[in-house]
Design a protein around this motif. Structure first.
Motif, PDB file in Angstrom:
ATOM      1  N   HIS A  22      -7.548  -4.380 -10.411  1.00  0.00           N
ATOM      2  CA  HIS A  22      -7.869  -3.662  -9.182  1.00  0.00           C
ATOM      3  C   HIS A  22      -9.385  -3.591  -8.989  1.00  0.00           C
ATOM      4  O   HIS A  22     -10.151  -3.693  -9.949  1.00  0.00           O
ATOM      5  CB  HIS A  22      -7.281  -2.246  -9.260  1.00  0.00           C
ATOM      6  CG  HIS A  22      -7.456  -1.444  -8.023  1.00  0.00           C
ATOM      7  ND1 HIS A  22      -8.311  -0.363  -7.951  1.00  0.00           N
ATOM      8  CD2 HIS A  22      -6.907  -1.570  -6.791  1.00  0.00           C
ATOM      9  CE1 HIS A  22      -8.262   0.149  -6.735  1.00  0.00           C
ATOM     10  NE2 HIS A  22      -7.424  -0.557  -6.015  1.00  0.00           N
ATOM     11  N   ALA A  23      -9.805  -3.436  -7.737  1.00  0.00           N
ATOM     12  CA  ALA A  23     -11.232  -3.403  -7.417  1.00  0.00           C
ATOM     13  C   ALA A  23     -11.970  -2.330  -8.202  1.00  0.00           C
ATOM     14  O   ALA A  23     -13.141  -2.499  -8.561  1.00  0.00           O
ATOM     15  CB  ALA A  23     -11.422  -3.186  -5.915  1.00  0.00           C
ATOM     16  N   SER A  24     -11.300  -1.215  -8.506  1.00  0.00           N
ATOM     17  CA  SER A  24     -11.951  -0.127  -9.231  1.00  0.00           C
ATOM     18  C   SER A  24     -12.297  -0.514 -10.659  1.00  0.00           C
ATOM     19  O   SER A  24     -13.182   0.082 -11.274  1.00  0.00           O
ATOM     20  CB  SER A  24     -11.039   1.109  -9.244  1.00  0.00           C
ATOM     21  OG  SER A  24      -9.838   0.842  -9.952  1.00  0.00           O
ATOM     22  N   LYS A  35       9.237  -2.429  -8.611  1.00  0.00           N
ATOM     23  CA  LYS A  35      10.569  -2.865  -9.047  1.00  0.00           C
ATOM     24  C   LYS A  35      10.502  -3.986 -10.075  1.00  0.00           C
ATOM     25  O   LYS A  35      11.265  -3.999 -11.044  1.00  0.00           O
ATOM     26  CB  LYS A  35      11.397  -3.323  -7.844  1.00  0.00           C
ATOM     27  CG  LYS A  35      11.892  -2.204  -6.955  1.00  0.00           C
ATOM     28  CD  LYS A  35      12.655  -2.770  -5.764  1.00  0.00           C
ATOM     29  CE  LYS A  35      13.147  -1.682  -4.841  1.00  0.00           C
ATOM     30  NZ  LYS A  35      13.828  -2.250  -3.646  1.00  0.00           N
ATOM     31  N   ILE A  36       9.620  -4.954  -9.854  1.00  0.00           N
ATOM     32  CA  ILE A  36       9.611  -6.120 -10.738  1.00  0.00           C
ATOM     33  C   ILE A  36       8.664  -5.963 -11.921  1.00  0.00           C
ATOM     34  O   ILE A  36       8.592  -6.844 -12.772  1.00  0.00           O
ATOM     35  CB  ILE A  36       9.282  -7.417  -9.964  1.00  0.00           C
ATOM     36  CG1 ILE A  36       7.839  -7.422  -9.460  1.00  0.00           C
ATOM     37  CG2 ILE A  36      10.250  -7.609  -8.801  1.00  0.00           C
ATOM     38  CD1 ILE A  36       7.443  -8.739  -8.795  1.00  0.00           C
ATOM     39  N   GLY A  37       7.936  -4.848 -11.979  1.00  0.00           N
ATOM     40  CA  GLY A  37       7.122  -4.566 -13.154  1.00  0.00           C
ATOM     41  C   GLY A  37       5.644  -4.843 -13.016  1.00  0.00           C
ATOM     42  O   GLY A  37       4.891  -4.616 -13.973  1.00  0.00           O
ATOM     43  N   ILE A  38       5.197  -5.296 -11.863  1.00  0.00           N
ATOM     44  CA  ILE A  38       3.769  -5.559 -11.692  1.00  0.00           C
ATOM     45  C   ILE A  38       2.972  -4.260 -11.709  1.00  0.00           C
ATOM     46  O   ILE A  38       1.841  -4.217 -12.199  1.00  0.00           O
ATOM     47  CB  ILE A  38       3.523  -6.355 -10.392  1.00  0.00           C
ATOM     48  CG1 ILE A  38       4.026  -7.787 -10.569  1.00  0.00           C
ATOM     49  CG2 ILE A  38       2.042  -6.360 -10.010  1.00  0.00           C
ATOM     50  CD1 ILE A  38       3.888  -8.651  -9.344  1.00  0.00           C
ATOM     51  N   GLY A  39       3.578  -3.197 -11.186  1.00  0.00           N
ATOM     52  CA  GLY A  39       2.881  -1.912 -11.160  1.00  0.00           C
ATOM     53  C   GLY A  39       2.433  -1.448 -12.528  1.00  0.00           C
ATOM     54  O   GLY A  39       1.384  -0.806 -12.675  1.00  0.00           O
ATOM     55  N   GLU A  40       3.208  -1.784 -13.561  1.00  0.00           N
ATOM     56  CA  GLU A  40       2.870  -1.368 -14.921  1.00  0.00           C
ATOM     57  C   GLU A  40       1.752  -2.209 -15.534  1.00  0.00           C
ATOM     58  O   GLU A  40       1.190  -1.836 -16.566  1.00  0.00           O
ATOM     59  CB  GLU A  40       4.119  -1.462 -15.805  1.00  0.00           C
ATOM     60  CG  GLU A  40       5.257  -0.567 -15.345  1.00  0.00           C
ATOM     61  CD  GLU A  40       6.527  -0.795 -16.147  1.00  0.00           C
ATOM     62  OE1 GLU A  40       6.473  -1.620 -17.091  1.00  0.00           O
ATOM     63  OE2 GLU A  40       7.549  -0.176 -15.830  1.00  0.00           O
ATOM     64  N   LEU A  41       1.434  -3.332 -14.927  1.00  0.00           N
ATOM     65  CA  LEU A  41       0.431  -4.243 -15.477  1.00  0.00           C
ATOM     66  C   LEU A  41      -0.961  -4.015 -14.904  1.00  0.00           C
ATOM     67  O   LEU A  41      -1.944  -4.476 -15.484  1.00  0.00           O
ATOM     68  CB  LEU A  41       0.836  -5.694 -15.195  1.00  0.00           C
ATOM     69  CG  LEU A  41       2.206  -6.151 -15.709  1.00  0.00           C
ATOM     70  CD1 LEU A  41       2.480  -7.581 -15.229  1.00  0.00           C
ATOM     71  CD2 LEU A  41       2.263  -6.083 -17.228  1.00  0.00           C
ATOM     72  N   ILE A  42      -1.062  -3.317 -13.780  1.00  0.00           N
ATOM     73  CA  ILE A  42      -2.328  -3.211 -13.054  1.00  0.00           C
ATOM     74  C   ILE A  42      -3.391  -2.507 -13.883  1.00  0.00           C
ATOM     75  O   ILE A  42      -3.143  -1.459 -14.492  1.00  0.00           O
ATOM     76  CB  ILE A  42      -2.130  -2.468 -11.726  1.00  0.00           C
ATOM     77  CG1 ILE A  42      -1.147  -3.226 -10.836  1.00  0.00           C
ATOM     78  CG2 ILE A  42      -3.457  -2.302 -10.989  1.00  0.00           C
ATOM     79  CD1 ILE A  42      -0.768  -2.489  -9.574  1.00  0.00           C
ATOM     80  N   GLU A  43      -4.590  -3.078 -13.892  1.00  0.00           N
ATOM     81  CA  GLU A  43      -5.744  -2.469 -14.539  1.00  0.00           C
ATOM     82  C   GLU A  43      -6.593  -1.797 -13.465  1.00  0.00           C
ATOM     83  O   GLU A  43      -6.945  -2.434 -12.472  1.00  0.00           O
ATOM     84  CB  GLU A  43      -6.576  -3.530 -15.262  1.00  0.00           C
ATOM     85  CG  GLU A  43      -5.836  -4.211 -16.406  1.00  0.00           C
ATOM     86  CD  GLU A  43      -6.697  -5.278 -17.063  1.00  0.00           C
ATOM     87  OE1 GLU A  43      -7.838  -5.491 -16.597  1.00  0.00           O
ATOM     88  OE2 GLU A  43      -6.226  -5.893 -18.036  1.00  0.00           O
ATOM     89  N   PHE A  44      -6.907  -0.522 -13.650  1.00  0.00           N
ATOM     90  CA  PHE A  44      -7.722   0.195 -12.673  1.00  0.00           C
ATOM     91  C   PHE A  44      -8.514   1.277 -13.374  1.00  0.00           C
ATOM     92  O   PHE A  44      -8.182   1.696 -14.494  1.00  0.00           O
ATOM     93  CB  PHE A  44      -6.846   0.813 -11.573  1.00  0.00           C
ATOM     94  CG  PHE A  44      -5.864   1.838 -12.070  1.00  0.00           C
ATOM     95  CD1 PHE A  44      -6.208   3.178 -12.125  1.00  0.00           C
ATOM     96  CD2 PHE A  44      -4.602   1.451 -12.493  1.00  0.00           C
ATOM     97  CE1 PHE A  44      -5.303   4.127 -12.585  1.00  0.00           C
ATOM     98  CE2 PHE A  44      -3.695   2.385 -12.957  1.00  0.00           C
ATOM     99  CZ  PHE A  44      -4.049   3.728 -13.001  1.00  0.00           C
ATOM    100  N   ALA A 103      -1.732  -5.884  -5.496  1.00  0.00           N
ATOM    101  CA  ALA A 103      -1.495  -6.645  -6.724  1.00  0.00           C
ATOM    102  C   ALA A 103      -0.315  -7.597  -6.563  1.00  0.00           C
ATOM    103  O   ALA A 103      -0.317  -8.698  -7.128  1.00  0.00           O
ATOM    104  CB  ALA A 103      -1.254  -5.689  -7.892  1.00  0.00           C
ATOM    105  N   MET A 104       0.686  -7.179  -5.795  1.00  0.00           N
ATOM    106  CA  MET A 104       1.839  -8.058  -5.543  1.00  0.00           C
ATOM    107  C   MET A 104       1.373  -9.322  -4.819  1.00  0.00           C
ATOM    108  O   MET A 104       1.756 -10.435  -5.183  1.00  0.00           O
ATOM    109  CB  MET A 104       2.870  -7.305  -4.696  1.00  0.00           C
ATOM    110  CG  MET A 104       4.147  -8.067  -4.378  1.00  0.00           C
ATOM    111  SD  MET A 104       5.252  -8.268  -5.793  1.00  0.00           S
ATOM    112  CE  MET A 104       5.068 -10.023  -6.104  1.00  0.00           C
TER     113      MET A 104
END
Length: 262
Positions: free
Chosen positions: A46-48, A110-119, A136-137
């Motif tokens: 993520h941009a942050s 749903k597919i798990g990308i939310g858990e991977l995001i770095e911020f 991110a999606m």
């Protein structure tokens, strides 16, 4: 570790533990192992959490831009072939329902990308929180396109995303044009309805609009969204729900009065 997971882990034996976990997650999401893990590491940044280098910030905005275009094109072609007799207005509306920010936010979770995001939680603000998962999606789709090419990316979008997570019939039948329905209600009730922007917040890339609805000149409801149209729809949806609730309460009160008078 089960034998299947051992076999999977062996495919990524040259990665460190963090990269190995990411590579396995990508395999589970896409069904294919990543060829260029750096693309996906960028997609989930993520941009942050981006760092500034000589070539600029290394966040996922550029991949998000690419993924947005690729995803939109794939869905547009799919709908074009799925509904050969529908006009462009219908196709545009259905595509918007599939790839809008709220829909992509839900899909990423749903597919798990939310858990991977770095911020960076300290730098994360209100508007970025609302769009972070959907961004991110799109970036992930952009990364997969660069990693595997258009045709494999198309297969991933249609067979793993659209087929598994969207009920097209329900999407087509659902009524999302809340603004039109509110205007129709106002016409029936001989009322004037007006939508106006009362605030804008965020950067140019992630600008959020706040819309106020006025009924006969009086403020009635506000809504927000990452475009004026979405903010209008959000405000109209809330006001319609309020109107329905008030109408139901009035009908119930009328029934109670009739019962008391018998």
């Amino acid at each position: 570790m089960p034998s299947v997971l051992k076999k999977i882990a062996s495919l990524f034996r040259f990665y460190n533990e963090k990269d190995k976990r990411l590579a396995i997650a990508i395999l589970q999401i896409t069904g294919r192992r990543p060829l260029n893990l750096k693309l996906y590491k960028l997609a989930i940044r993520h941009a942050s959490a981006a760092e500034v280098s000589g070539s600029g910030k290394n966040g996922n905005e550029r991949l998000e831009y690419l993924g947005d275009a690729i995803l939109g094109a794939i869905v547009a072609e799919y709908l074009f072939k799925k509904f050969p007799y529908k006009d462009e207005g219908f196709l545009t509306e259905i595509r918007s329902r599939i790839v809008n920010r709220e829909s992509l936010n839900d899909l990423a979770r749903k597919i798990g990308i939310g858990e991977l995001i770095e911020f960076d939680a300290k730098r994360r603000v209100h508007y970025s929180h609302k769009s972070m998962y959907g961004d991110a999606m799109e970036a992930f789709v952009g990364a997969y396109y660069l990693d595997r090419g258009f045709y494999e990316c198309k297969s991933f979008v249609l067979n793993r995303l659209i087929a598994n997570h969207f009920d097209l019939e329900q999407i087509v039948q659902s009524e999302l044009n809340h603004k039109s329905r509110l205007i129709e209600w106002a016409q029936r009730e001989n009322k004037q309805v007006r939508f106006e922007v009362i605030a804008e917040q965020g950067s140019n890339h992630h600008k959020e609009f706040i819309i106020q609805i006025l009924i006969d000149g009086e403020p009635a409801m506000t809504g927000n969204g990452f475009s004026k149209k979405k903010a209008e729809q959000a405000a109209a949806a809330k006001l319609l729900e309020q109107i329905r609730t008030a109408a139901a309460a009035a009908a119930q009160q009328q029934n109670n009065n009739l019962a008391e008078n018998k």
